[in-house]
Design a protein around this motif. Structure first.
Motif, PDB file in Angstrom:
ATOM      1  N   LEU A  68      16.879  19.478   4.569  1.00 25.94           N
ATOM      2  CA  LEU A  68      17.303  18.085   4.425  1.00 25.94           C
ATOM      3  C   LEU A  68      17.067  17.264   5.691  1.00 25.94           C
ATOM      4  CD1 LEU A  68      20.557  18.590   2.323  1.00 25.94           C
ATOM      5  CD2 LEU A  68      18.350  17.673   1.545  1.00 25.94           C
ATOM      6  N   LEU A  69      16.709  17.927   6.787  1.00 23.92           N
ATOM      7  CA  LEU A  69      16.330  17.197   8.000  1.00 23.92           C
ATOM      8  C   LEU A  69      15.079  16.356   7.738  1.00 23.92           C
ATOM      9  CD1 LEU A  69      16.769  19.697  10.966  1.00 23.92           C
ATOM     10  CD2 LEU A  69      17.803  17.441  10.761  1.00 23.92           C
ATOM     11  N   GLU A  70      14.219  16.870   6.875  1.00 21.49           N
ATOM     12  CA  GLU A  70      12.955  16.195   6.571  1.00 21.49           C
ATOM     13  C   GLU A  70      13.176  14.917   5.776  1.00 21.49           C
ATOM     14  OE1 GLU A  70       9.971  17.341   7.752  1.00 21.49           O
ATOM     15  OE2 GLU A  70      11.154  18.858   8.774  1.00 21.49           O
ATOM     16  N   ASP A  71      13.982  15.016   4.707  1.00 25.93           N
ATOM     17  CA  ASP A  71      14.187  13.872   3.819  1.00 25.93           C
ATOM     18  C   ASP A  71      15.244  14.234   2.778  1.00 25.93           C
ATOM     19  OD1 ASP A  71      13.840  11.353   2.790  1.00 25.93           O
ATOM     20  OD2 ASP A  71      11.876  11.725   1.909  1.00 25.93           O
ATOM     21  N   ASP A  72      15.738  13.230   2.062  1.00 26.61           N
ATOM     22  CA  ASP A  72      16.632  13.471   0.937  1.00 26.61           C
ATOM     23  C   ASP A  72      15.879  14.300  -0.097  1.00 26.61           C
ATOM     24  OD1 ASP A  72      18.067  11.629   2.374  1.00 26.61           O
ATOM     25  OD2 ASP A  72      18.200  10.138   0.781  1.00 26.61           O
ATOM     26  N   MET A  73      16.613  15.138  -0.830  1.00 23.85           N
ATOM     27  CA  MET A  73      15.965  15.987  -1.829  1.00 23.85           C
ATOM     28  C   MET A  73      16.807  16.051  -3.090  1.00 23.85           C
ATOM     29  SD  MET A  73      14.737  19.241   0.486  1.00 23.85           S
ATOM     30  CE  MET A  73      13.661  19.926  -0.751  1.00 23.85           C
ATOM     31  N   ALA A  74      16.131  16.170  -4.221  1.00 20.72           N
ATOM     32  CA  ALA A  74      16.814  16.431  -5.481  1.00 20.72           C
ATOM     33  C   ALA A  74      17.335  17.863  -5.460  1.00 20.72           C
ATOM     34  CB  ALA A  74      15.855  16.231  -6.644  1.00 20.72           C
ATOM     35  N   VAL A  75      18.438  18.100  -6.147  1.00 23.03           N
ATOM     36  CA  VAL A  75      19.030  19.436  -6.179  1.00 23.03           C
ATOM     37  C   VAL A  75      18.020  20.477  -6.651  1.00 23.03           C
ATOM     38  CG1 VAL A  75      20.795  20.863  -7.306  1.00 23.03           C
ATOM     39  CG2 VAL A  75      21.402  18.603  -6.424  1.00 23.03           C
ATOM     40  N   THR A  76      17.225  20.141  -7.640  1.00 27.40           N
ATOM     41  CA  THR A  76      16.232  21.098  -8.149  1.00 27.40           C
ATOM     42  C   THR A  76      15.176  21.429  -7.092  1.00 27.40           C
ATOM     43  OG1 THR A  76      15.028  19.255  -9.159  1.00 27.40           O
ATOM     44  CG2 THR A  76      16.519  20.517 -10.591  1.00 27.40           C
TER      45      THR A  76
ATOM     46  N   LEU B  82      28.833  17.813   5.607  1.00 28.66           N
ATOM     47  CA  LEU B  82      27.509  17.973   6.200  1.00 28.66           C
ATOM     48  C   LEU B  82      26.415  17.300   5.380  1.00 28.66           C
ATOM     49  CD1 LEU B  82      27.910  21.670   7.322  1.00 28.66           C
ATOM     50  CD2 LEU B  82      27.894  19.644   8.788  1.00 28.66           C
ATOM     51  N   ILE B  83      26.648  17.177   4.072  1.00 28.99           N
ATOM     52  CA  ILE B  83      25.712  16.461   3.215  1.00 28.99           C
ATOM     53  C   ILE B  83      26.512  15.558   2.276  1.00 28.99           C
ATOM     54  CG2 ILE B  83      24.012  18.339   3.259  1.00 28.99           C
ATOM     55  CD1 ILE B  83      24.777  18.876   0.280  1.00 28.99           C
ATOM     56  N   SER B  84      25.814  14.625   1.673  1.00 31.18           N
ATOM     57  CA  SER B  84      26.404  13.842   0.587  1.00 31.18           C
ATOM     58  C   SER B  84      25.494  14.006  -0.616  1.00 31.18           C
ATOM     59  CB  SER B  84      26.544  12.375   0.976  1.00 31.18           C
ATOM     60  OG  SER B  84      25.290  11.827   1.304  1.00 31.18           O
ATOM     61  N   GLN B  85      26.064  13.841  -1.806  1.00 30.43           N
ATOM     62  CA  GLN B  85      25.294  13.942  -3.033  1.00 30.43           C
ATOM     63  C   GLN B  85      25.472  12.643  -3.810  1.00 30.43           C
ATOM     64  OE1 GLN B  85      25.280  17.795  -5.160  1.00 30.43           O
ATOM     65  NE2 GLN B  85      26.789  18.457  -3.636  1.00 30.43           N
ATOM     66  N   GLU B  86      24.376  12.188  -4.385  1.00 31.95           N
ATOM     67  CA  GLU B  86      24.383  10.916  -5.104  1.00 31.95           C
ATOM     68  C   GLU B  86      23.551  11.069  -6.371  1.00 31.95           C
ATOM     69  OE1 GLU B  86      22.473   6.471  -4.389  1.00 31.95           O
ATOM     70  OE2 GLU B  86      22.350   7.970  -2.818  1.00 31.95           O
ATOM     71  N   LYS B  87      24.069  10.557  -7.445  1.00 31.94           N
ATOM     72  CA  LYS B  87      23.326  10.600  -8.702  1.00 31.94           C
ATOM     73  C   LYS B  87      22.450   9.363  -8.802  1.00 31.94           C
ATOM     74  CE  LYS B  87      23.780  12.612 -13.024  1.00 31.94           C
ATOM     75  NZ  LYS B  87      24.431  13.610 -13.745  1.00 31.94           N
ATOM     76  N   ARG B  88      21.158   9.575  -8.983  1.00 31.85           N
ATOM     77  CA  ARG B  88      20.199   8.488  -9.172  1.00 31.85           C
ATOM     78  C   ARG B  88      19.538   8.711 -10.525  1.00 31.85           C
ATOM     79  NH1 ARG B  88      17.129   9.104  -3.384  1.00 31.85           N
ATOM     80  NH2 ARG B  88      18.985   8.972  -2.084  1.00 31.85           N
ATOM     81  N   GLY B  89      19.996   7.958 -11.493  1.00 28.77           N
ATOM     82  CA  GLY B  89      19.523   8.191 -12.857  1.00 28.77           C
ATOM     83  C   GLY B  89      20.071   9.511 -13.350  1.00 28.77           C
ATOM     84  N   ARG B  90      19.185  10.392 -13.762  1.00 21.72           N
ATOM     85  CA  ARG B  90      19.606  11.703 -14.262  1.00 21.72           C
ATOM     86  C   ARG B  90      19.524  12.784 -13.193  1.00 21.72           C
ATOM     87  NH1 ARG B  90      16.548  12.783 -19.712  1.00 21.72           N
ATOM     88  NH2 ARG B  90      18.463  13.827 -20.331  1.00 21.72           N
ATOM     89  N   VAL B  91      19.105  12.402 -12.005  1.00 27.17           N
ATOM     90  CA  VAL B  91      18.861  13.379 -10.936  1.00 27.17           C
ATOM     91  C   VAL B  91      19.902  13.240  -9.831  1.00 27.17           C
ATOM     92  CG1 VAL B  91      17.180  14.150  -9.210  1.00 27.17           C
ATOM     93  CG2 VAL B  91      16.382  13.301 -11.426  1.00 27.17           C
ATOM     94  N   LYS B  92      20.411  14.384  -9.387  1.00 31.20           N
ATOM     95  CA  LYS B  92      21.354  14.403  -8.277  1.00 31.20           C
ATOM     96  C   LYS B  92      20.581  14.652  -6.983  1.00 31.20           C
ATOM     97  CE  LYS B  92      26.015  15.825  -8.055  1.00 31.20           C
ATOM     98  NZ  LYS B  92      27.015  16.823  -8.409  1.00 31.20           N
ATOM     99  N   TRP B  93      20.792  13.770  -6.011  1.00 36.69           N
ATOM    100  CA  TRP B  93      20.093  13.853  -4.734  1.00 36.69           C
ATOM    101  C   TRP B  93      21.049  14.275  -3.629  1.00 36.69           C
ATOM    102  CZ3 TRP B  93      14.905  12.847  -3.661  1.00 36.69           C
ATOM    103  CH2 TRP B  93      14.148  12.473  -4.766  1.00 36.69           C
ATOM    104  N   CYS B  94      20.500  14.995  -2.655  1.00 41.24           N
ATOM    105  CA  CYS B  94      21.270  15.451  -1.499  1.00 41.24           C
ATOM    106  C   CYS B  94      20.741  14.761  -0.250  1.00 41.24           C
ATOM    107  CB  CYS B  94      21.126  16.958  -1.319  1.00 41.24           C
ATOM    108  SG  CYS B  94      21.665  17.892  -2.741  1.00 41.24           S
ATOM    109  N   LYS B  95      21.661  14.383   0.611  1.00 46.69           N
ATOM    110  CA  LYS B  95      21.291  13.692   1.847  1.00 46.69           C
ATOM    111  C   LYS B  95      22.082  14.307   3.006  1.00 46.69           C
ATOM    112  CE  LYS B  95      21.607   9.254   4.153  1.00 46.69           C
ATOM    113  NZ  LYS B  95      22.161   7.915   4.130  1.00 46.69           N
ATOM    114  N   LEU B  96      21.398  14.589   4.097  1.00 48.82           N
ATOM    115  CA  LEU B  96      22.034  15.108   5.293  1.00 48.82           C
ATOM    116  C   LEU B  96      22.914  14.033   5.920  1.00 48.82           C
ATOM    117  CD1 LEU B  96      22.047  17.578   7.264  1.00 48.82           C
ATOM    118  CD2 LEU B  96      20.260  16.387   8.527  1.00 48.82           C
TER     119      LEU B  96
END
Length: 112
Positions: free
Chosen positions: A24-32, A57-71
Protein backbone atom coordinates in the motif's frame (compact mmCIF):
# COMPACT_ATOMS: atom_id res chain seq x y z
CA UNK A 1 -11.62 5.32 19.68
CA UNK A 2 -7.90 5.91 19.03
CA UNK A 3 -5.80 2.80 18.35
CA UNK A 4 -3.27 2.01 21.05
CA UNK A 5 0.43 1.48 20.62
CA UNK A 6 -0.17 -2.18 21.53
CA UNK A 7 -2.63 -2.53 18.63
CA UNK A 8 -0.12 -1.02 16.22
CA UNK A 9 2.71 -3.34 17.30
CA UNK A 10 0.37 -6.34 17.33
CA UNK A 11 -0.69 -5.54 13.76
CA UNK A 12 2.94 -5.14 12.70
CA UNK A 13 3.92 -8.46 14.28
CA UNK A 14 2.50 -10.47 11.37
CA UNK A 15 4.62 -10.74 8.20
CA UNK A 16 1.55 -10.86 5.94
CA UNK A 17 0.30 -7.57 7.37
CA UNK A 18 3.74 -5.98 6.97
CA UNK A 19 3.76 -7.09 3.33
CA UNK A 20 0.31 -5.59 2.82
CA UNK A 21 1.51 -2.28 4.27
CA UNK A 22 4.51 -2.32 1.93
CA UNK A 23 2.18 -2.94 -1.02
CA UNK A 24 0.00 0.00 0.00
CA UNK A 25 3.05 2.29 0.07
CA UNK A 26 2.83 2.28 -3.72
CA UNK A 27 -0.83 3.25 -4.07
CA UNK A 28 -4.37 2.54 -2.88
CA UNK A 29 -5.48 -0.98 -3.79
CA UNK A 30 -8.71 -2.91 -4.10
CA UNK A 31 -9.06 -5.72 -1.58
CA UNK A 32 -8.96 -8.30 -4.37
CA UNK A 33 -5.67 -6.83 -5.63
CA UNK A 34 -4.22 -6.94 -2.13
CA UNK A 35 -5.18 -10.62 -1.86
CA UNK A 36 -3.79 -11.64 -5.25
CA UNK A 37 -0.12 -12.35 -4.36
CA UNK A 38 -0.99 -14.37 -1.24
CA UNK A 39 -1.73 -18.08 -1.16
CA UNK A 40 -4.58 -17.68 1.34
CA UNK A 41 -8.31 -17.10 1.03
CA UNK A 42 -9.90 -13.71 0.49
CA UNK A 43 -11.53 -14.16 3.91
CA UNK A 44 -8.08 -14.53 5.53
CA UNK A 45 -6.84 -11.36 3.81
CA UNK A 46 -10.00 -9.55 4.94
CA UNK A 47 -9.20 -10.50 8.53
CA UNK A 48 -5.67 -9.12 8.14
CA UNK A 49 -7.12 -5.93 6.68
CA UNK A 50 -9.50 -5.68 9.63
CA UNK A 51 -6.59 -5.85 12.08
CA UNK A 52 -4.71 -3.17 10.13
CA UNK A 53 -7.83 -0.99 10.05
CA UNK A 54 -8.46 -1.42 13.79
CA UNK A 55 -4.86 -0.37 14.44
CA UNK A 56 -5.40 2.73 12.29
CA UNK A 57 -2.65 1.71 9.87
CA UNK A 58 -4.99 1.60 6.88
CA UNK A 59 -8.45 2.85 6.01
CA UNK A 60 -10.99 1.08 3.83
CA UNK A 61 -13.49 2.80 1.58
CA UNK A 62 -16.19 1.42 -0.64
CA UNK A 63 -16.12 2.85 -4.16
CA UNK A 64 -19.04 1.45 -6.06
CA UNK A 65 -18.94 -2.31 -5.59
CA UNK A 66 -15.23 -2.41 -4.77
CA UNK A 67 -13.62 -1.95 -1.37
CA UNK A 68 -10.36 -0.01 -1.49
CA UNK A 69 -7.53 0.08 1.03
CA UNK A 70 -5.40 3.12 1.72
CA UNK A 71 -2.28 3.43 3.88
CA UNK A 72 -2.58 5.87 6.78
CA UNK A 73 1.06 7.00 7.20
CA UNK A 74 0.48 9.10 10.33
CA UNK A 75 -0.64 5.99 12.21
CA UNK A 76 2.98 4.90 12.67
CA UNK A 77 4.04 8.23 14.16
CA UNK A 78 3.49 7.26 17.82
CA UNK A 79 5.25 3.91 17.33
CA UNK A 80 8.13 5.65 15.58
CA UNK A 81 8.51 8.19 18.38
CA UNK A 82 8.47 5.39 20.95
CA UNK A 83 11.15 3.40 19.07
CA UNK A 84 13.37 6.45 18.56
CA UNK A 85 13.69 6.71 22.32
CA UNK A 86 15.79 3.56 22.19
CA UNK A 87 18.16 5.13 19.67
CA UNK A 88 19.77 7.03 22.54
CA UNK A 89 21.26 3.83 23.93
CA UNK A 90 24.79 2.75 23.00
CA UNK A 91 25.12 -0.28 20.78
CA UNK A 92 26.12 -3.44 22.60
CA UNK A 93 29.53 -4.83 21.67
CA UNK A 94 28.68 -8.53 21.59
CA UNK A 95 32.30 -9.66 21.19
CA UNK A 96 33.36 -7.74 24.29
CA UNK A 97 30.36 -9.14 26.18
CA UNK A 98 31.26 -12.70 25.13
CA UNK A 99 34.88 -12.17 26.27
CA UNK A 100 33.66 -10.80 29.59
CA UNK A 101 31.42 -13.81 30.13
CA UNK A 102 34.14 -16.31 29.28
CA UNK A 103 36.51 -14.64 31.77
CA UNK A 104 33.87 -14.43 34.49
CA UNK A 105 32.40 -17.89 34.06
CA UNK A 106 35.63 -19.71 33.30
CA UNK A 107 36.49 -22.41 30.77
CA UNK A 108 33.94 -24.95 32.09
CA UNK A 109 31.04 -23.07 30.47
CA UNK A 110 32.52 -22.47 27.01
CA UNK A 111 30.79 -23.98 24.03
CA UNK A 112 32.47 -27.02 22.37
Amino acid sequence: MTPTLDQVFSALADPTRRTILAMLLEDDMAVTDVAEPFDVSLAAISKHLGVLTAAGLISQEKRGRVKWCKLEPDALREASVWMQGFGQMDAIDLDAFENFLSKELGPSTQAP
